[in-house]
Motif scaffolding. Structure first.
Motif, PDB file in Angstrom:
ATOM      1  N   TYR A  31      47.450  32.474  53.073  1.00  0.00           N
ATOM      2  CA  TYR A  31      47.625  33.558  54.048  1.00  0.00           C
ATOM      3  C   TYR A  31      46.989  33.207  55.393  1.00  0.00           C
ATOM      4  CZ  TYR A  31      48.595  35.518  49.533  1.00  0.00           C
ATOM      5  OH  TYR A  31      49.106  35.702  48.269  1.00  0.00           O
ATOM      6  N   ASP A  75      43.869  29.018  42.871  1.00  0.00           N
ATOM      7  CA  ASP A  75      44.063  30.022  43.923  1.00  0.00           C
ATOM      8  C   ASP A  75      42.698  30.696  44.150  1.00  0.00           C
ATOM      9  OD1 ASP A  75      46.520  31.742  45.188  1.00  0.00           O
ATOM     10  OD2 ASP A  75      44.831  33.058  44.701  1.00  0.00           O
ATOM     11  N   VAL A  76      42.459  31.194  45.358  1.00  0.00           N
ATOM     12  CA  VAL A  76      41.140  31.764  45.640  1.00  0.00           C
ATOM     13  C   VAL A  76      40.914  33.103  44.917  1.00  0.00           C
ATOM     14  CG1 VAL A  76      41.542  33.212  47.696  1.00  0.00           C
ATOM     15  CG2 VAL A  76      39.446  31.855  47.524  1.00  0.00           C
ATOM     16  N   HIS A  77      42.014  33.680  44.421  1.00  0.00           N
ATOM     17  CA  HIS A  77      41.909  34.949  43.692  1.00  0.00           C
ATOM     18  C   HIS A  77      41.942  34.692  42.180  1.00  0.00           C
ATOM     19  CE1 HIS A  77      43.761  35.824  47.673  1.00  0.00           C
ATOM     20  NE2 HIS A  77      42.780  36.711  47.670  1.00  0.00           N
ATOM     21  N   GLY A 133      49.016  31.473  46.259  1.00  0.00           N
ATOM     22  CA  GLY A 133      48.863  32.137  47.560  1.00  0.00           C
ATOM     23  C   GLY A 133      48.483  31.231  48.722  1.00  0.00           C
ATOM     24  N   HIS A 161      50.181  34.946  39.581  1.00  0.00           N
ATOM     25  CA  HIS A 161      49.196  35.073  38.499  1.00  0.00           C
ATOM     26  C   HIS A 161      48.579  36.458  38.357  1.00  0.00           C
ATOM     27  CE1 HIS A 161      45.731  33.762  41.424  1.00  0.00           C
ATOM     28  NE2 HIS A 161      46.625  34.522  42.017  1.00  0.00           N
ATOM     29  N   ASP A 206      44.886  29.306  49.592  1.00  0.00           N
ATOM     30  CA  ASP A 206      43.992  30.320  50.172  1.00  0.00           C
ATOM     31  C   ASP A 206      42.490  30.075  50.048  1.00  0.00           C
ATOM     32  OD1 ASP A 206      44.283  30.948  47.500  1.00  0.00           O
ATOM     33  OD2 ASP A 206      45.232  32.906  47.832  1.00  0.00           O
TER      34      ASP A 206
HETATM   35 ZN   LIG Z   1      45.569  34.100  46.129  1.00  0.00          ZN
END
Ligand SMILES: [Zn+2]
Length: 299
Positions: free
Chosen positions: A274, A154-156, A272, A116, A231
């Motif tokens: 990680y 996603d956390v971003h 993601g 994304h 994430d």
């Molecule tokens: Zn992410």
């Protein structure tokens, strides 16, 4: 459930790089062992012409030939190689296939995708191509859908998706992300929900429910893309939220149930994850796949 993968296409990475290249094969093995996936198909590489229909052709040329500038290389965060590009095209191919199955049968899943941070004229944050934008472009080109929704958990923040699909009047982009996480210069989605660092399951889930209440009547979508990022997990090295594995599973259930209750076809992609130990990320992704499979049987 039938799923797509591209885990055999690997690329050279420096030692101790954070990109979880091993996750994809481990996840495939896991969903087969769990009985979640009854069939796994390897996705084809999408044609360059499809990528150029969504992304700036000059950028695609630089990606194809390995002519990204130093600044672009740094922003991407992955060393360029032919293998990286091939894998990226196959990752998009899996989302294209999963989206087509979703529109046919109600649900589809790619064991990859969710890239994304790739926008029209930029490839950054480990993302070469925006698989969701390409898949939607294909579905529309085939006359299968018009109205779409992106639920990006996603956390971003989904800056590339916002760049490509934010201005699209027939696509609603929702992104729920850590307020203090990358990217630090945002491109506005239709709805951005900033979540404070340290937020746990309950507050996250109520913010998500509220965001979906706002979004669904506005989106009136035929198809949704759900980015089930791993994430937001408490042990993630890049995230700043504190969701547990049970909380992430509850998140998946909430999103899937709300979308399916509205009669929206859902294409699920990974985005993601990680964790220090890649097996934690695999656990989270496998739980998402199990929730998708459960609902695939019920359709
Ligand atoms: Zn992410």
């Amino acid at each position: 459930m039938l799923v797509w993968t591209h885990d055999r296409w690997r690329f050279p990475l420096p030692e101790r790089h954070r990109f979880p290249l091993d996750k994809y094969a481990l996840l495939r093995e896991r969903v087969v062992a769990d009985g979640t996936a009854t069939e796994v198909r390897e996705s084809d590489a999408v044609p360059w012409q499809w990528l150029e229909s969504v992304h700036e052709p000059a950028l695609m040329r630089r990606v194809r030939l390995g002519e990204l500038s130093v600044r672009e290389q740094r922003g991407l965060g992955l060393p360029w190689s032919d293998a990286l590009v091939e894998r990226g095209r196959r990752s998009v191919g899996g989302t294209v296939e999963a989206a087509a199955l979703a529109v046919e049968a109600g649900l589809g899943m790619n064991l990859g995708g969710g890239t994304h941070h790739a926008g029209r004229a930029f490839a950054r944050g480990y993302c070469l191509f925006n698989d969701v934008a390409v898949a939607l472009w294909r579905l529309r080109g085939e006359g299968r859908v018009r109205r779409a929704l992106v639920v990006d958990c996603d956390v971003h923040q989904g800056d590339g998706t916002a760049d490509l699909l934010g201005p699209d009047p027939e696509c609603f982009t929702l992104s729920l992300h850590g307020a203090r996480n990358y990217p630090f210069q945002r491109i506005a989605s239709d709805l951005d929900v900033d979540i404070a660092s340290g937020t746990g399951d309950d507050r996250y889930l109520s913010a998500l429910a509220e965001a979906l209440d706002h979004t669904l009547p506005r989106a009136r979508a035929e198809v949704a893309f759900y980015l089930a990022g791993a994430d937001p997990w408490e042990g993630d090295r890049l995230g700043r939220l504190k969701l547990t594995k049970a909380g992430l599973r509850a998140r998946d259930e909430l999103v899937l149930d709300r979308l399916l209750d509205e009669g929206i076809a859902v294409c699920v992609v990974l985005a993601g994850g990680y964790a220090e130990d890649v097996r934690d990320t695999v656990d989270i992704n496998a739980a998402t796949a199990a929730e998708v499979a459960r609902r695939t049987c019920a359709l």
